[in-house]
Design an enzyme around this catalytic site. Sequence first.
Site, short mmCIF file in Angstrom:
data_model
loop_
_atom_site.label_atom_id
_atom_site.label_comp_id
_atom_site.label_asym_id
_atom_site.label_seq_id
_atom_site.Cartn_x
_atom_site.Cartn_y
_atom_site.Cartn_z
N ASP A 231 0.82 -1.20 0.00
CA ASP A 231 0.00 0.00 0.00
C ASP A 231 0.87 1.26 0.00
OD1 ASP A 231 -2.35 -1.37 0.00
OD2 ASP A 231 -2.72 -1.19 2.15
N LYS A 253 -3.20 3.51 -2.66
CA LYS A 253 -4.44 4.26 -2.76
C LYS A 253 -4.44 5.31 -1.67
CE LYS A 253 -7.10 0.59 -2.47
NZ LYS A 253 -8.32 -0.20 -2.39
N MET A 366 -9.59 7.84 9.36
CA MET A 366 -9.82 8.48 8.06
C MET A 366 -10.86 9.58 8.11
SD MET A 366 -9.64 5.07 5.61
CE MET A 366 -10.43 3.91 6.71
#
Length: 449
Positions: A231, A253, A366
């Site tokens: 990642d 991402k 997040m």
Amino acid sequence: MGELNTFPVSYKVKGKRIVIVGGGEEALNKARLAIKTTASVVIVSEAISSKELYEVGAEIVGRFETSVLDDTALVFVAETGILAEQVKAEARSRGIPVNVVDVPGECDFYTPSIIDRAPLTVAISTEGDAPVLARLVRAKIEALLSPDLGRVARLAGSLRERVADALGKVQAKRFYEDLVTGVGEPEVLLAAHAGEAAGEVWLIGAGPGAEDLLTLRAQRLLQAADVIVHDQLVPDAVIEMGRRDAERIPVGKKKGHHSFTQAQINTLLVRLAREGKRVARLKSGDPMVFGRAGEELAALRKAGIGYQIVPGISAAMAAAADTATPVTLRKVSPGVLFATAHGAQGEELDHWAALASSGVTLGLYMGKSIAAGTAGKLIGRGMNPSLPIGIVINAGRRERSLYRGSLGDLATGDLAVEDGPAIIFVGEAVAHGDWAEAADLAERTYKVA
């Protein structure tokens, strides 16, 4: 990580000379190392003070002539004076690397601390800065390595042609790994790996980013992987813990930019495994916590691909440790809820508000860019604006940053804080943590026009 001023190599000396200038203890130390090689060792000295030099098996020359340096691979200078300067000058005029003992600035190469399991050697160098440290590290590694490793290395060398004829590249790597770790007899292993085809995928939690927070199992599998699929949030220092010759594929991402879709990642993992490769799928934090592991596991199951899951330290746990915040605390917080703020709908917000009102600590992932809006919605659902808030950015890393305040402070406006993944704690338990180094949240928000 710092940059190296030297490039570690193993230097060929077979059929060559190693010349040592000096007649004392330092010359003896170098001679004892050099005599272990197949090179011819020549000691040049006008006065031998260490009688043991006569016993190491080297040729001793009392007078220097330039022909002494014919076919010489390396020169060690272990004394000072006119003779030493003559040898240094002649060696350098011929392009022969010179090591001047205990004078790093005059060295073309450094002598590492060596672990000898011939033909296997392990060399530890500090570029001449800390030889004592190199010896201490050597002692620790020496204790870990079996005396039989040299025999295993020679056996591996004797099998190279047969292995190359019988096995493909991937199967050959696995054969040698199993041979070295003593999994079975060579003939049995060779037959077993010749019939091997299926690969495997390991979903590995990389933790919050600090390489020393990886589990031992994660480190072991990274060293065994043929391919590392990682990642964007996984730091280079963690990826570097994999095998040097492993293929590395970034599938990062981040907000606003997806180099690979999830469907493409799923397809990639299946394809690599069907090629017979061992795939380390490195995910930030824990693969089972907001890591989309469920989608990748479903694709692997559907394709009949074997897999393992290696847990990692999730960012919220690292954030709690960074701030000594007990997210569950008797008579204060009976539980903790980890959730992602992105995409949270009315029912979810109602649920969070009810839990927080009962004392449960919220750990929100997040949510940095939508923190103000989320805080406002929670207050609108009955949460107390004075509830303590703690924010950790880049949890578990040296460059982490901390902020503290109240839910009302968070609802005031958008956050003006450092880049990086954030964990937002909400609840009375936050007040029991150590936030002494945290910045005031009220001073790091700005109203949106």
